[in-house]
Structure formats: structure tokens, C-alpha cells
Design an enzyme around this catalytic site. Structure first.
Site, short mmCIF file in Angstrom:
data_model
loop_
_atom_site.label_atom_id
_atom_site.label_comp_id
_atom_site.label_asym_id
_atom_site.label_seq_id
_atom_site.Cartn_x
_atom_site.Cartn_y
_atom_site.Cartn_z
N ASP A 79 0.86 -1.19 0.00
CA ASP A 79 0.00 0.00 0.00
C ASP A 79 0.89 1.23 0.00
O ASP A 79 2.05 1.17 0.41
CB ASP A 79 -0.93 0.02 1.21
CG ASP A 79 -2.24 0.75 0.92
OD1 ASP A 79 -3.27 0.08 0.71
OD2 ASP A 79 -2.23 2.00 0.85
N ASP A 88 4.36 3.37 -4.24
CA ASP A 88 3.35 4.04 -5.04
C ASP A 88 3.37 3.32 -6.39
O ASP A 88 4.39 3.35 -7.10
CB ASP A 88 3.73 5.51 -5.20
CG ASP A 88 2.78 6.28 -6.12
OD1 ASP A 88 1.98 5.64 -6.83
OD2 ASP A 88 2.85 7.52 -6.12
N VAL A 89 2.28 2.65 -6.72
CA VAL A 89 2.31 1.82 -7.95
C VAL A 89 2.47 2.64 -9.22
O VAL A 89 2.78 2.08 -10.28
CB VAL A 89 1.06 0.91 -8.06
CG1 VAL A 89 0.99 -0.08 -6.92
CG2 VAL A 89 -0.23 1.74 -8.16
N ASN A 108 -4.71 -4.13 -7.59
CA ASN A 108 -5.94 -3.65 -6.96
C ASN A 108 -5.89 -2.17 -6.56
O ASN A 108 -6.93 -1.52 -6.47
CB ASN A 108 -6.20 -4.51 -5.70
CG ASN A 108 -7.22 -3.89 -4.78
OD1 ASN A 108 -8.43 -4.05 -4.98
ND2 ASN A 108 -6.78 -3.16 -3.76
N TYR A 166 -12.02 8.04 -14.07
CA TYR A 166 -12.08 6.70 -13.48
C TYR A 166 -12.53 5.67 -14.53
O TYR A 166 -11.94 4.59 -14.65
CB TYR A 166 -13.06 6.72 -12.29
CG TYR A 166 -13.13 5.42 -11.53
CD1 TYR A 166 -12.15 5.09 -10.59
CD2 TYR A 166 -14.18 4.52 -11.73
CE1 TYR A 166 -12.22 3.90 -9.88
CE2 TYR A 166 -14.25 3.34 -11.02
CZ TYR A 166 -13.27 3.02 -10.09
OH TYR A 166 -13.35 1.84 -9.40
N LYS A 177 -10.44 2.53 -16.03
CA LYS A 177 -10.88 1.13 -15.90
C LYS A 177 -11.03 0.46 -17.27
O LYS A 177 -10.74 -0.73 -17.42
CB LYS A 177 -12.18 1.06 -15.09
CG LYS A 177 -12.00 1.37 -13.60
CD LYS A 177 -10.94 0.48 -12.96
CE LYS A 177 -10.92 0.55 -11.44
NZ LYS A 177 -9.80 -0.20 -10.85
N THR A 215 -17.00 -0.12 0.34
CA THR A 215 -15.67 0.10 0.93
C THR A 215 -15.51 1.60 1.17
O THR A 215 -16.40 2.38 0.85
CB THR A 215 -14.56 -0.35 -0.02
OG1 THR A 215 -14.62 0.47 -1.18
CG2 THR A 215 -14.68 -1.81 -0.41
N1 LIG Z 1 -15.48 -0.22 -4.04
C1 LIG Z 1 -16.06 -0.39 -5.18
O1 LIG Z 1 -17.29 -0.30 -5.30
C2 LIG Z 1 -15.26 -0.73 -6.41
C3 LIG Z 1 -15.96 -1.07 -7.57
C4 LIG Z 1 -15.24 -1.41 -8.71
C5 LIG Z 1 -13.85 -1.42 -8.68
N2 LIG Z 1 -13.21 -1.08 -7.53
C6 LIG Z 1 -11.75 -1.09 -7.56
O2 LIG Z 1 -11.27 -1.94 -6.54
C7 LIG Z 1 -10.00 -1.47 -6.10
C8 LIG Z 1 -10.02 -1.30 -4.59
O3 LIG Z 1 -11.01 -0.36 -4.25
P1 LIG Z 1 -11.52 -0.15 -2.74
O4 LIG Z 1 -12.95 0.24 -2.86
O5 LIG Z 1 -11.13 -1.30 -1.91
O6 LIG Z 1 -10.71 1.18 -2.36
P2 LIG Z 1 -10.04 1.64 -0.96
O7 LIG Z 1 -9.88 3.12 -1.06
O8 LIG Z 1 -10.79 1.07 0.19
O9 LIG Z 1 -8.61 0.94 -1.03
C9 LIG Z 1 -7.68 1.29 -2.02
C10 LIG Z 1 -6.29 1.14 -1.46
O10 LIG Z 1 -5.35 1.48 -2.49
C11 LIG Z 1 -4.31 2.25 -1.89
N3 LIG Z 1 -3.67 3.09 -2.90
C12 LIG Z 1 -4.16 4.20 -3.50
N4 LIG Z 1 -3.27 4.71 -4.35
C13 LIG Z 1 -2.18 3.90 -4.30
C14 LIG Z 1 -0.93 3.91 -4.96
N5 LIG Z 1 -0.61 4.88 -5.84
N6 LIG Z 1 -0.04 2.92 -4.68
C15 LIG Z 1 -0.35 1.94 -3.78
N7 LIG Z 1 -1.52 1.90 -3.13
C16 LIG Z 1 -2.43 2.87 -3.38
C17 LIG Z 1 -5.00 3.08 -0.83
O11 LIG Z 1 -4.09 3.57 0.15
C18 LIG Z 1 -6.01 2.08 -0.27
O12 LIG Z 1 -5.50 1.35 0.82
C19 LIG Z 1 -9.73 -0.17 -6.87
O13 LIG Z 1 -8.95 -0.46 -8.01
C20 LIG Z 1 -11.11 0.27 -7.28
O14 LIG Z 1 -11.09 1.10 -8.40
C21 LIG Z 1 -13.87 -0.73 -6.39
#
Ligand SMILES: NC(=O)c1ccc[n+]([C@@H]2O[C@H](COP(=O)([O-])OP(=O)(O)OC[C@H]3O[C@@H](n4cnc5c(N)ncnc54)[C@H](O)[C@@H]3O)[C@@H](O)[C@H]2O)c1
Length: 291
Positions: free
Chosen positions: A39, A62-63, A89, A155, A159, A190
Site C-alpha cells: 500500500d 506508489d504503484v 488492486n 475513473y 478502468k 468500501t
Molecule cells: N469499491 C467499489 O465499489 C469498487 C468497484 C469497482 C472497482 N473497484 C476497484 O477496486 C479497487 C479497490 O477499491 P476499494 O474500494 O477497496 O478502495 P479503498 O480506497 O478502500 O482501497 C484502495 C487502497 O489502495 C491504496 N492506494 C491508493 N493509491 C495507491 C498507490 N498509488 N499505490 C499503492 N496503493 C495505493 C489506498 O491507500 C487504499 O489502501 C480499486 O482499483 C477500485 O477502483 C472498487
């Protein structure tokens, strides 16, 4: 004694400090994998790794940074000797700002994390996976990458880019034994989605009504599909974008998907001799909307 499906495998999950990433790390660990939890927020990753037990590792990067990514992949290889599973992710929202008001900085940062991040991470692990004879990469797409959702331009574009990268890399790296797939979640409750709800940019009741299964998803429901794609159970699956969305992208009806206005009342008591579908109530979907 049964062997766990991911026993002996090493997984690297980005953005694993919270939400879906944390659930993915947990499910992969439960199925026998040793997991490196990445993370940007190292404290969150460390807390998450601790909850999984001593076999696991937390790593900051940072990815979207090439240097961070290369260093992290080296660190995980030094610690675990190999990487068999990569889950891309890590992600952020784009603020849900109307496109006319969106800044180039936010647009570029959103793409940098999702698209550049997925590219950099995948490129960094692929040669090692090829040398090992294969591996599995699972990307996080979204319904936003498949459908046009207003005020989510950055976004959605990010995606959609991840979906196409999934297909391209699957075709390019099949010869190395690397399978590349994506899951495309619907709305999952989330931190990311909670923020949209509390700021009034997302209406939880409307999401439920637009979803055939009538509710948002849970992080574990995404994680279990990721674990399947990571396992040998999915040995003939590559280049797939798997919707995990409660039917959201399958639904095209001109009415409420939850059934309230679908014309049938599933709760209506069946009359004696009734063998057909539940009774009609209001609008009949068979009447259509003339389109
Ligand atoms: N929650 C939803 O409804 C949903 C729906 C579709 C897709 N997604 C995708 O699922 C994934 C996770 O989403 P989530 O809802 O768990 O989000 P979240 O915000 O709860 O968790 C995301 C995590 O990524 C970390 N992060 C952010 N930028 C970063 C970087 N540059 N390098 C490393 N880590 C980084 C953050 O610190 C956080 O811990 C994302 O790719 C999101 O787009 C989520």
C-alpha cells in the site's frame, strides 16, 4: 489431508491496506498463499499483514512510480524467492467531478495510478513469472470500465484501459504460461464508495434498485472470484473480464431491476393450480418501452 489450493504460492496484492485489497489478501492467505501486502500507506499495509499472521509481509510503494515498483518487486522476491500471483488492486476515485470542471491534474493522477500502475506492476513481475514457468495476474476493472457513467470520466477511462490491457497482456504472455484476467466489480461498500455516499455523490438506495440482486457487494465476494482466477481451477481462463456486480451490467430493462416495478410479485401467494411465474402486479416487462 487436503492441500490448500494456493499452497506454496506467493502473491503480491497492491492497495491491500484497506477494502477489497485487504479482503483479497485475506482470502489468498486462507487458501495457502504467502502474501505481500502493498500500500501507499505503509501503516495500513502493516496492520493488515499483522492480521493475517507471520508468514506475510507488508511493503510500501506508489504503484504509479517506476522506481517504487521495481524496488518493491525486488524486495518481495528477496523475501519470498518468487512471485506467482499479482493482483493489481490499488486504486482511487476521481472525485466524481463534472467533466467540464475536472482538472487535468486529477485526470492524469487517476490514469497514472490505475493504468500506469497496472502496466508497471505487470511488467515488473512478468519476466520472473516466465522464468518460473508461469503465473497469474488479476486486475481490478469495474462496471465503470464497461458502461458510460456520467461525471466519472477519468475513473471510467482508467478502468476501460485496464480491461484492454488485460486482454492484450493475456494474448502476449500466454506463451509464458502467464494468465491475465480481470474482475469488474459493481458497487462494493468500501471506503472508496462510502466516501461517495457520504458526500452525496452516490445514492445507496438507487444502486440497490438498479442491481438485479438488490444490494451492493461485499469485498469478500470480489476476493473469492480473484482467488478462483489465481488458482489452477481457472487454468483455461485468460483474457477474461469477469463481472462481479450482482447483475448490474447484465440488466437493460427500462424499470427498477430489483423487481419492485418488474410486473411480478414474487411474494404473492400462489393460487391453487398456479404453475407459472409469480403473479403480475404493475408494469409488465413484456410490454417493453417500445424500443
Ligand atoms: N469499491 C467499489 O465499489 C469498487 C468497484 C469497482 C472497482 N473497484 C476497484 O477496486 C479497487 C479497490 O477499491 P476499494 O474500494 O477497496 O478502495 P479503498 O480506497 O478502500 O482501497 C484502495 C487502497 O489502495 C491504496 N492506494 C491508493 N493509491 C495507491 C498507490 N498509488 N499505490 C499503492 N496503493 C495505493 C489506498 O491507500 C487504499 O489502501 C480499486 O482499483 C477500485 O477502483 C472498487
Amino acid at each position: 489431508m487436503t492441500t490448500l489450493p494456493l499452497a506454496g504460492r506467493v502473491a503480491l496484492v497492491t492497495g491491500a491496506g484497506n477494502g477489497i485489497g485487504l479482503a483479497i489478501a485475506r482470502v489468498l492467505a486462507e487458501r495457502g498463499a504467502r502474501v505481500a501486502l502493498n500500500d501507499l500507506d505503509l501503516e495500513a499495509a502493516a496492520r493488515a499483514a499483522q492480521t493475517l499472521g507471520e508468514a506475510h509481509l507488508s511493503v510500501r510503494a506508489d504503484v504509479s512510480s517506476e522506481a517504487d515498483v521495481e524496488a518493491m518487486v525486488g524486495e518481495v522476491r528477496d523475501a519470498f524467492g518468487r512471485i506467482d500471483i499479482l493482483v493489481n488492486n490499488a486504486g482511487v476515485g476521481d472525485g466524481g467531478v463534472p467533466t467540464l470542471d475536472q482538472s487535468l491534474a486529477v485526470f492524469e493522477r487517476t490514469l497514472a495510478i490505475h493504468v500506469n500502475g497496472t502496466f508497471l506492476m505487470s511488467r515488473a513481475v512478468a519476466a520472473g513469472m516466465a522464468r518460473q514457468g508461469g503465473g497469474a495476474i488479476i486486475n481490478l476493472g469495474s462496471i465503470a470500465g464497461e458502461l458510460g457513467i456520467p461525471v466519472r470520466t477519468a475513473y471510467s477511462v482508467a478502468k476501460a484501459g485496464i480491461s484492454m490491457m488485460t486482454r492484450v497482456l493475456a494474448c502476449e504472455w500466454a506463451r509464458f504460461g502467464i494468465r491475465v484476467n480481470a474482475v469488474a466489480p459493481g458497487y462494493v461498500r468500501t471506503r472508496l464508495v462510502e466516501g461517495l455516499i457520504t458526500s452525496g455523490r452516490l445514492d445507496a438506495r438507487r444502486i440497490a434498485a438498479r442491481t438485479p440482486l438488490g444490494r451492493m457487494g461485499q469485498p469478500e465476494e470480489i476476493a473469492r472470484v480473484v482467488a478462483f482466477l489465481a488458482s489452477q481451477e481457472a487454468s483455461y481462463v485468460t483474457g477474461a473480464i469477469v463481472p462481479v456486480d450482482g447483475g448490474y451490467t447484465a440488466f437493460g430493462g427500462p424499470f427498477d431491476a430489483s423487481g419492485a416495478f418488474s410486473g411480478y410479485d414474487a411474494a404473492a401467494p400462489a393460487k391453487e393450480g398456479d404453475s407459472g411465474p409469480p403473479r403480475r402486479t404493475g408494469h409488465d416487462p413484456r410490454e417493453g418501452d417500445g424500443s
